[in-house]
Every structure is written in structure tokens, then in C-alpha cells.
Design an enzyme around this catalytic site. Structure first.
Site, PDB file in Angstrom:
ATOM      1  N   CYS A 162     -72.111  -8.390  12.855  1.00  0.00           N
ATOM      2  CA  CYS A 162     -71.914  -6.859  12.186  1.00  0.00           C
ATOM      3  C   CYS A 162     -71.058  -6.712  11.097  1.00  0.00           C
ATOM      4  CB  CYS A 162     -71.841  -5.876  13.313  1.00  0.00           C
ATOM      5  SG  CYS A 162     -73.060  -5.980  14.805  1.00  0.00           S
ATOM      6  N   HIS A 302     -66.371   1.679  11.381  1.00  0.00           N
ATOM      7  CA  HIS A 302     -67.503   1.154  12.010  1.00  0.00           C
ATOM      8  C   HIS A 302     -68.332   1.845  12.798  1.00  0.00           C
ATOM      9  CE1 HIS A 302     -69.376  -2.766  13.007  1.00  0.00           C
ATOM     10  NE2 HIS A 302     -68.946  -2.416  14.300  1.00  0.00           N
ATOM     11  N   GLU A 313     -61.352   1.687  17.971  1.00  0.00           N
ATOM     12  CA  GLU A 313     -61.374   1.783  16.424  1.00  0.00           C
ATOM     13  C   GLU A 313     -60.389   3.024  16.248  1.00  0.00           C
ATOM     14  OE1 GLU A 313     -63.876   2.013  12.197  1.00  0.00           O
ATOM     15  OE2 GLU A 313     -64.697   2.255  14.091  1.00  0.00           O
ATOM     16  N   LYS A 331     -73.716   5.086  10.856  1.00  0.00           N
ATOM     17  CA  LYS A 331     -74.609   4.829  11.798  1.00  0.00           C
ATOM     18  C   LYS A 331     -75.214   5.813  12.590  1.00  0.00           C
ATOM     19  CE  LYS A 331     -72.471   0.132  12.440  1.00  0.00           C
ATOM     20  NZ  LYS A 331     -71.046   0.450  11.515  1.00  0.00           N
ATOM     21  N   HIS A 336     -77.540   1.440  13.757  1.00  0.00           N
ATOM     22  CA  HIS A 336     -76.791   0.024  13.549  1.00  0.00           C
ATOM     23  C   HIS A 336     -77.764  -1.134  12.932  1.00  0.00           C
ATOM     24  CE1 HIS A 336     -73.647  -2.883  13.595  1.00  0.00           C
ATOM     25  NE2 HIS A 336     -73.216  -2.644  14.900  1.00  0.00           N
ATOM     26  N   PHE A 395     -69.386  -9.375  16.442  1.00  0.00           N
ATOM     27  CA  PHE A 395     -69.317 -10.336  17.630  1.00  0.00           C
ATOM     28  C   PHE A 395     -68.460 -11.422  17.230  1.00  0.00           C
ATOM     29  CE2 PHE A 395     -73.123  -9.052  20.303  1.00  0.00           C
ATOM     30  CZ  PHE A 395     -72.533  -7.875  20.615  1.00  0.00           C
TER      31      PHE A 395
END
Length: 407
Positions: A162, A302, A313, A331, A336, A395
Site C-alpha cells: 500500500c 494513511h 497512526e 480513503k 483503499h 504490508f
């Protein structure tokens, strides 16, 4: 602050909020989620996503070209073409050997590959397309842009899950700094709305299960968030060395002032709760930009809408800043977009600086009491900004942070 070296001279966007940069910006400022029931996901535990609406690549690219392309390459080609036109560049006249392409994608093309795999399983080998491999492997998104736009310099893909799109932009910056290129077409593209992706992410507990209210499912930082919503799209920026942009009289939209990257080295899918890796990336980006935390006026987070990621975050931002600037999550509106997310959010960050406006986070009804952030919600917020930061995490514990500043 250091003198900016890298100029952003063009933007292109293809998202569920709009099929170009201006309509995407308008959709984000409207602050309404694009998530809806997705017929292609019917029968799955999570049957909704943020799909493109009215996307017709054949009209833009022609039938002969789109026949051999997967959706992720089609979106990227259209976004790249918009970005190059926005930069007032003409591929028929440029020195293509000095133009690079770096695009981020998480998994490459899966739209056609799934149907070809079904033919294999059914024993219909003769029906499998001869383009099955070249239209699906990840590097083809950059390769097709190089072919279409005659960009003949370094040409490759970055894959950091991502964070892929943000990593691509940071890598493009390095090509310009090294002198390998005068211009780099960079960004990310991904269609994550496949049945396999929906089923797998659902099994992992990462997707929102708010089937009764798809449009309310993506709700970053909200107390009732329960996962993200799959999206698709592409974001492309044209980057040039500032001197090159000035020499050709280009209109500079913003400068890429800083880039920082790191690895958590903690877990394949979960963020390090200490936030140490992200804090290193933020510090590196700020040092690269010659800035201190107080110089950052806005953060495009994010902001995935998952319980753990949003809370982590938020804690990281409170550690990194004595006074956290206003935050938003793109998002919440477009879902996403996995490997494209960081590039789309980088482009939106540039637009926020251009318009001196922060688009709202959709569906934020009640801020999680453990998240002490000023999250913009309800309506766009006019806000004086000189520098803004965009966060991307993936990831494997991969982190990429970009800082843009005004001209």
C-alpha cells in the site's frame, strides 16, 4: 528549509470520485463516499467497493490498444496522458531518452487473469488469451506508458504494497537528483476490486463488514470504524528538476521537498505499535526537506479506517508533532486503492496546497476518543499551507512519507 530541487509540473487522476484531476478534487471536497454494492462481488461476505463510474478506456485509447491491456494499465495510461498534457509537454518533441517512468503497483493486473484462470480450470486451454501474461505482470504498467508516450529512459515498477505509489514518487526523485533523467512520469495504479482480493482481505478481517450501509463503511478515525473499503484508481505526477522546469517556462504546481522511507521489521501485516519505523520515515522526510515539524501545515494520513492502523497512526502523529496540523483521509471517499493509494494521495496533497484547502474526511461522525487529532470533516476547510505531508504504509512494514511545498 532547503531550496527545492524537484518540481511537480503535471497531475493526472482516475478515481471513483472522478475520471480526471479536477473532477476527483471536486468529489473529494464534496466529502461523500463513493462506496456502493458491487455486482462483481455478489455472493461474497463483503460485496461492495469503490469502483470507477463511466470509465471508458476504449474511447481514450482505442480498441486496438485496450485489447491487450488490463485495467491497471488502462487507468495509468489515461492518468499519465493527463499529467503530461497538464505539464504542457509534448512527447512527439521531447528527448525520450531523458524521460523516465516509475509506477507503483501492489499486485499488477488481475482483471483478465481471473477469467483466464477459470478457462484453465475448465480445461478450455485454447481460449486463454495470448496476452494473459504481458497484460497482467506488474512491470507492464510502466512499460506501456513508456511505449505510449515514448518515454525511453529508466522504466520500472515499485512494489511496497500500500506504499507502492509513494515509493515510486520517492524513487523518481532519486532518478532526477542523480541526473539520469530530466523528467520522470511517476505514480501508482491498481484495481483492488477483485473477488479474490475481497475474499482474502475479508478473511483477514481487514474490510468493513457494514453491508447494510456501504456508503458509510469507510470512516477513518471514527469510533465505529471496522475496516477499509476496496477501491481502484491511478494517480500520476510529472516530476522535473526545478532548473529544467524553469528553463522551459513550465508552471510549477508544487515542489517535492522531502522523502523518507523505512521498514518496521515487526510483522507481515500489522503496524509496529511503537511507531518507530514510521517516525524514522517522517524524520527522514523532514530532514530531506530541511524542515522541522512546525513547518508542516497539513497531513494527508494513511487513514485506512481499520481499528489498529488508525489508532497507531494517530499516536505516531502525536509523537512526531508537538502540535499536529489538520489531518484528512482521502480513503474515506474513494476507498483503499492499495498500490495506487500513495500516489493518489500525493496528487491530492499537491491539489490541497494549490487550492489552500483541505478536503474533508467522509463519514467521521464521532471521533475515536483515543484519537487526539484535528481531523477535517463535514466540509472542506480553507487553510493557509506552505508544506504538507502524505503518509503511506504497507504490508511488510514498509513506510513512505512525502513532503510537498508551495511554489
Amino acid at each position: 528549509m532547503t531550496s527545492p530541487e524537484i518540481a511537480v509540473t503535471g497531475l493526472g487522476l482516475v478515481t471513483a470520485a472522478g475520471l480526471d484531476a479536477s473532477s476527483t478534487w471536486a468529489g473529494l471536497c464534496e466529502g461523500k463516499s463513493t462506496a456502493a454494492r458491487d455486482p462483481a462481488l455478489a455472493g461474497l461476505p463483503v460485496d461492495f467497493s469503490c469502483r470507477l463510474t463511466g470509465f471508458d478506456p476504449e474511447a481514450s485509447l482505442g480498441r486496438r490498444l485496450t485489447w491487450r491491456l488490463d485495467l491497471f494499465s488502462e487507468m495509468a495510461l489515461i492518468a499519465a496522458t493527463e499529467a503530461v498534457a497538464d505539464a504542457r509537454l509534448d512527447p512527439s518533441t521531447w528527448d525520450g531518452s531523458r524521460v523516465g517512468v516509475v509506477i507503483g503497483t501492489g499486485s499488477g493486473g488481475n482483471t483478465h487473469l481471473a477469467s483466464d484462470y477459470a478457462k484453465l480450470q475448465a480445461g478450455r486451454i485454447e481460449e486463454i488469451s495470448p496476452t494473459a501474461i504481458p497484460r497482467s505482470v506488474p512491470n507492464m504498467v510502466a512499460g506501456e506508458i513508456g511505449i505510449y508516450l515514448r518515454a525511453l529512459g529508466p522504466n520500472f515498477v515499485t512494489a511496497t504494497a500500500c506504499a507502492s505509489g509513494a515509493t515510486a514518487i520517492g524513487t523518481a526523485r532519486d532518478l532526477l537528483r542523480s541526473g539520469a533523467c530530466d523528467i520522470v512520469i511517476t505514480g501508482g495504479s491498481e484495481s483492488a476490486c477483485s473477488r479474490m482480493a475481497s475474499a482474502a482481505f475479508s478473511q483477514a478481517g481487514a474490510l468493513s463488514a457494514r453491508a447494510c450501509d456501504p456508503a458509510g463503511a469507510s470512516r477513518p478515525f471514527d469510533a465505529e470504524r471496522d475496516g477499509f473499503v476496496l477501491g481502484e484508481g491511478a494517480g500520476v505526477l510529472v516530476l522535473e528538476r526545478a532548473g529544467h522546469a524553469r528553463a522551459r517556462g513550465a508552471a510549477v504546481q508544487a515542489y517535492l521537498a522531502g522523502y523518507g522511507a523505512s521498514a518496521d521489521g515487526y510483522h507481515p501485516t500489522a503496524p509496529d505499535p511503537s511507531g518507530a519505523g514510521v517516525l524514522r520515515a517522517i524524520a527522514a522526510a523532514q530532514a530531506d526537506a530541511g524542515m522541522c515539524p512546525s513547518d508542516i501545515d497539513h497531513v494527508n494520513a494513511h487513514g485506512t479506517s481499520t481499528q489498529v492502523n488508525d489508532l497507531t497512526e494517530a499516536r505516531i502523529l502525536r509523537t512526531a508533532f508537538a502540535d499536529v496540523p489538520p489531518v484528512t483521509s482521502t480513503k474515506s471517499v474513494i476507498g483503499h486503492c492499495i498500490g495506487a493509494a500513495g500516489a493518489i494521495e500525493a496528487a491530492v496533497t499537491v491539489l490541497a496546497l494549490r487550492h489552500q484547502t483541505i478536503p474533508p474526511t467522509a463519514n467521521l461522525e464521532r471521533l475515536d476518543p483515543e484519537i487526539d487529532l484535528d481531523v477535517v470533516r463535514g466540509a472542506p476547510r480553507a487553510h493557509a499551507m506552505h508544506a504538507a505531508m502524505s503518509n503511506s504504509f504497507g504490508f511488510g512494514g514498509q513506510n513512505a512519507v512525502l513532503i510537498f511545498q508551495t511554489t
